[in-house]
Design an enzyme around this catalytic site. Structure first.
Site, PDB file in Angstrom:
ATOM      1  N   CYS A   1      27.879  42.166 129.015  1.00  0.00           N
ATOM      2  CA  CYS A   1      27.488  40.922 128.342  1.00  0.00           C
ATOM      3  C   CYS A   1      27.784  39.730 129.245  1.00  0.00           C
ATOM      4  O   CYS A   1      28.366  39.865 130.325  1.00  0.00           O
ATOM      5  CB  CYS A   1      28.224  40.770 127.015  1.00  0.00           C
ATOM      6  SG  CYS A   1      29.993  40.472 127.222  1.00  0.00           S
TER       7      CYS A   1
ATOM      8  N   CYS B   1      31.358  39.220 130.411  1.00  0.00           N
ATOM      9  CA  CYS B   1      31.748  40.009 131.593  1.00  0.00           C
ATOM     10  C   CYS B   1      31.466  39.201 132.854  1.00  0.00           C
ATOM     11  O   CYS B   1      32.317  39.083 133.751  1.00  0.00           O
ATOM     12  CB  CYS B   1      30.966  41.317 131.663  1.00  0.00           C
ATOM     13  SG  CYS B   1      31.219  42.427 130.284  1.00  0.00           S
TER      14      CYS B   1
ATOM     15  N   ASP C   1       0.977  16.105 152.922  1.00  0.00           N
ATOM     16  CA  ASP C   1       0.754  15.824 154.338  1.00  0.00           C
ATOM     17  C   ASP C   1      -0.715  16.161 154.621  1.00  0.00           C
ATOM     18  O   ASP C   1      -1.325  16.944 153.888  1.00  0.00           O
ATOM     19  CB  ASP C   1       1.688  16.689 155.182  1.00  0.00           C
ATOM     20  CG  ASP C   1       1.460  16.484 156.667  1.00  0.00           C
ATOM     21  OD1 ASP C   1       1.389  15.324 157.090  1.00  0.00           O
ATOM     22  OD2 ASP C   1       1.352  17.489 157.392  1.00  0.00           O
TER      23      ASP C   1
ATOM     24  N   ASP D   1       4.128  21.106 156.230  1.00  0.00           N
ATOM     25  CA  ASP D   1       4.162  22.362 156.993  1.00  0.00           C
ATOM     26  C   ASP D   1       4.792  22.238 158.366  1.00  0.00           C
ATOM     27  O   ASP D   1       4.938  23.239 159.069  1.00  0.00           O
ATOM     28  CB  ASP D   1       2.741  22.912 157.165  1.00  0.00           C
ATOM     29  CG  ASP D   1       1.941  22.126 158.187  1.00  0.00           C
ATOM     30  OD1 ASP D   1       2.132  20.896 158.274  1.00  0.00           O
ATOM     31  OD2 ASP D   1       1.137  22.734 158.914  1.00  0.00           O
TER      32      ASP D   1
ATOM     33  N   ASP E   1       7.746  17.021 158.818  1.00  0.00           N
ATOM     34  CA  ASP E   1       7.813  16.910 157.355  1.00  0.00           C
ATOM     35  C   ASP E   1       9.205  17.265 156.814  1.00  0.00           C
ATOM     36  O   ASP E   1       9.465  17.113 155.622  1.00  0.00           O
ATOM     37  CB  ASP E   1       6.783  17.846 156.695  1.00  0.00           C
ATOM     38  CG  ASP E   1       5.351  17.492 157.076  1.00  0.00           C
ATOM     39  OD1 ASP E   1       5.050  16.288 157.143  1.00  0.00           O
ATOM     40  OD2 ASP E   1       4.567  18.424 157.311  1.00  0.00           O
TER      41      ASP E   1
END
Length: 727
Positions: free
Chosen positions: A3, A6, A413, A614, A618
């Site tokens: 549970c 735990c 971008d 990318d 950036d």
């Protein structure tokens, strides 16, 4: 772990260990991520810490196959005990419910049948409860052990010595059927829960299945077949048609077509020949090739993806922190309620209510299990992250997944995001009075060959195909957001945008200026080449817009998201590109720091901003955004910074990622609502609040079934995400 308590216990014990900075336990994934100081503690010490409270921590280098074998063995053991408990509990239930007044030997028969149910099938609950009790902790095992243990001891006493209550005018009731059926129901619920949780991690297993088990290599002129993990960098790998690529490497002989859909999402195979890169997990379709292993084992792109998905599935959403706090105090509160329930029945009902007091206390202990609470968030996260991985959306952590639902502004971008990122030279116009044009071209080619910018690569490729040669430059420097400069034979040269020429007071001939304006209106990027006094040439580079860019942008606009295009390119090119794809808000000629400032500006206006990029330029903007999204074909820097990586260069995936976030968070809210609602409603009913008005008392067997059903329902609800339509 049985549970959420735990998980909370393990987490708090690890955090209290000297040298541990952070510990995050994922109940659903059965994993823990620990940040620790190796000079203070060690994995062996962490293992000992966890073992003290009754759990096993796997810290050795366990392969996925070994791990799955252990899990399968544990599940098989749970299945065997569940079936055994049901078979033994069935006659106990029949005797206890229908024949308890008919057979005097019935109590003894139930007593004998219940013993293996409790101490064989249900052994795990008592072992776990004792391990927790030694550290003054409590969890679901405590609740189950207490409820069934008390009921069994009470029933055993009445079976062995019924005269004690008979002499006092009371019936010596037994509740063996409740004990047996509760254990059977809880085990059945745990088995169904574990089976469902295994399905929630199916995406990881699917990714891991893309890694071949064995590979053929050439070593010392001899062909060998070895395990994939034994391949070394530099080995020559032999690949036949139909085989999956085992490592990331470079083709050195032969030609073929490779299906890279698992990375790019593109169904058409890609031609590969000498010099081209292939990736582990992709499928060789046509020819036989040889390749040199460049990345193996955990260094491959496929391994990187698997690691990202595993870490994301094991991470915690912000809402989970509140759930963890509740789970940490939940069991002690339930124990308190159970004691109050027993006391209230005895005080208000007198001695005649001993039976009701016992039954109500047992029902409270059984029904108030924090399993559903602990499963509510992590199961949804596991399935959501897995679903994203199957669709080419790699989510780095649960926080990014949860936050993406709130995004109302997306910054794109231009190069490599809206455009293909594969620019080519389309026009070259030289000034009329350029002396030694051949040497000028060599200098320009030499400068561009040292730049990492995609446009520079286009010019480099253009000249390389013409057989141009380089010169040794005396000096070279990259000027962020403007271009590059170099020195050859004492003369300074520049290559870049118009801002670069203006800053160094370089004269731009009128005919070059007019030509540049015309090219920019055609959505082409213009690069100027100049010496210290005047511009020598204008180069036009065209980067085609992605076929799905306009469609993806429309999908985001239709969803009510504000879109902005930011680029370091000139205003004319930016205007032309933005017009073609349907973006009205754009900014041009920006430095990387300018993009970051614009993001801060939007955030100050109350916007939740997602940045999509990318490249290295950036990285700063990605780090500042609320949600950072990298295109998968981009640089490793962008992917490392980003919270979400799109393996397909398709802007429609941005809208899909936001849809997935909303669907996952909606599922988490549903799970948490039902988990809390279940406990808020069921605990008072189990305690007997309806008895004074209706005479209704909840049977402990029904309480056990309800507890098991609550966990299964939460996991099943999370699994519905697997069928969620994103496109």
């Amino acid at each position: 772990m049985t549970c959420a308590s735990c998980a909370s216990s393990i987490e708090s014990m690890l955090k209290a260990t000297d040298g541990v900075n952070e510990a995050n336990v994922n109940f659903a994934a059965k994993t823990v991520q620990v940040t620790y100081a190796p000079d203070v503690t060690s994995p062996a010490k962490l293992k000992d810490t966890v073992q003290e409270i009754g759990f096993e921590l796997l810290v050795e280098d366990t392969t996925q196959d070994e791990l799955e074998e252990r899990q399968a063995k544990a599940l098989a053991d749970l299945k065997r005990k569940t079936i055994g408990a049901i078979i033994l509990a069935a006659p106990v239930f029949v005797l206890g419910m229908f024949f308890h007044d008919t057979f005097t030997w019935g109590n003894w028969a139930m007593f004998i049948l219940t013993i293996p149910v409790l101490f064989w099938a249900g052994q795990r609950f008592f072992v776990g409860a004792w391990a927790q009790a030694k550290h003054f902790r409590a969890n679901m095992d405590t609740l189950v052990a207490l409820s069934t243990g008390i009921a069994f001891i009470f029933s055993a006493f009445n079976t062995i010595y019924p005269e004690f209550f008979l002499s006092r005018g009371l019936m010596p009731h037994v509740y063996f059927e409740a004990v047996a059926v509760i254990i059977a129901f809880i085990l059945l619920g745990k088995y169904l829960e574990e089976s469902a949780k295994n399905r929630s991690s199916a995406a990881i297993k699917k990714l891991m299945g893309m890694q071949p088990k064995t590979v053929r290599i050439l070593r010392g002129g001899t062909e060998l077949e070895i395990k994939t993990e034994e391949v070394r960098i530099g080995d020559t790998v032999l690949l036949l048609p139909g085989e999956r690529v085992p490592v990331d490497g470079e083709v050195i002989a032969g030609s073929t077509y490779v299906n890279e859909s698992m990375l790019s999402g593109e169904p058409l195979p890609v031609q590969k020949q000498a010099g081209d890169t292939v990736y582990a997990g992709t499928i060789n379709q046509k020819g036989s090739v040889q390749l040199t292993a460049q990345k193996t084992g955990g260094q491959t792109m496929l391994a990187h993806i698997i690691k990202l998905v595993q870490e994301a599935q094991g991470s915690k959403a912000p809402v989970q922190k509140l759930v963890d706090k509740i789970a940490g105090i939940f069991v002690p509160i339930v124990l308190g309620i159970a004691i109050l329930t027993f006391a209230a029945w005895i005080i208000l009902g007198g001695e005649a209510y001993l039976t009701e007091a016992l039954l109500s206390t047992i029902s409270v202990l059984v029904i108030a299990c924090p399993c559903a609470l602990g499963l509510a968030t992590p199961t949804a996260i596991m399935v959501g992250v897995g679903r994203g991985a199957e669709q080419g959306i790699l989510i780095k952590d649960a926080e990014s997944l949860e936050r993406a639902q709130h995004v109302n502004a997306v910054i794109l971008d231009k190069t490599g995001t809206i455009t293909l990122g594969k620019p080519t030279v389309t026009d070259v116009i030289w000034a009329e009075n350029v002396a030694e044009k051949q040497q000028a071209e060599q200098i320009f080619y030499s400068m561009e060959s040292q730049s990492e910018h995609p446009i520079a690569q286009a010019i480099y490729t253009y000249y390389k195909e013409q057989g141009q040669t380089t010169l040794q430059l005396n000096y070279f420097s990259s000027l962020t957001g403007q271009g590059i400069e170099a020195d050859f034979d004492g003369t300074r040269y520049y290559a870049g945008n118009e801002k670069l020429l203006q800053e160094h007071k370089v004269i731009l001939p009128e005919h070059l200026k007019m030509a540049a304006m015309q090219l920019q209106e055609e959505a082409k990027t213009v690069i100027y080449f100049a010496d210290a006094t005047q511009a020598l040439a204008v180069f036009a580079v065209s980067d085609p817009i992605k076929p799905t860019a306009a469609e993806g942008i429309k999908a985001m606009l239709d969803a009510g998201i504000e879109l902005y295009m930011l680029t370091g390119d000139n205003k004319q090119t930016a205007a032309a590109v933005s017009k073609q794809v349907g973006i009205t808000n754009y900014k041009a000629e920006l430095l990387p720091s300018d993009k970051g400032e614009f993001i801060k500006q939007l955030q100050q206006e109350g916007k939740i901003v997602a940045m999509v990029g990318d490249g290295i330029n950036d990285a700063q903007a990605l780090a500042l955004a609320d949600v950072s999204i990298a295109m998968g074909h981009g640089t490793d820097v962008a992917m490392d910074v980003a919270g979400i990586t799109l393996m397909r260069s398709d802007l429609k995936q941005i809208a899909n990622a936001i849809k997935l976030s909303k669907a996952t968070v909606k599922t988490i809210r549903q799970n948490l609502f039902w988990a809390f609602f279940y406990n808020v409603i069921c605990i008072p009913i189990a305690a007997g609040v309806l008895f004074p008005f209706t005479g209704f008392l909840l049977n402990p067997m029904i309480a056990g079934a309800a507890m098991a059903l609550s966990s299964v329902s939460v996991v099943s609800n999370s699994l519905r995400l697997k069928a969620k339509k994103l496109d």
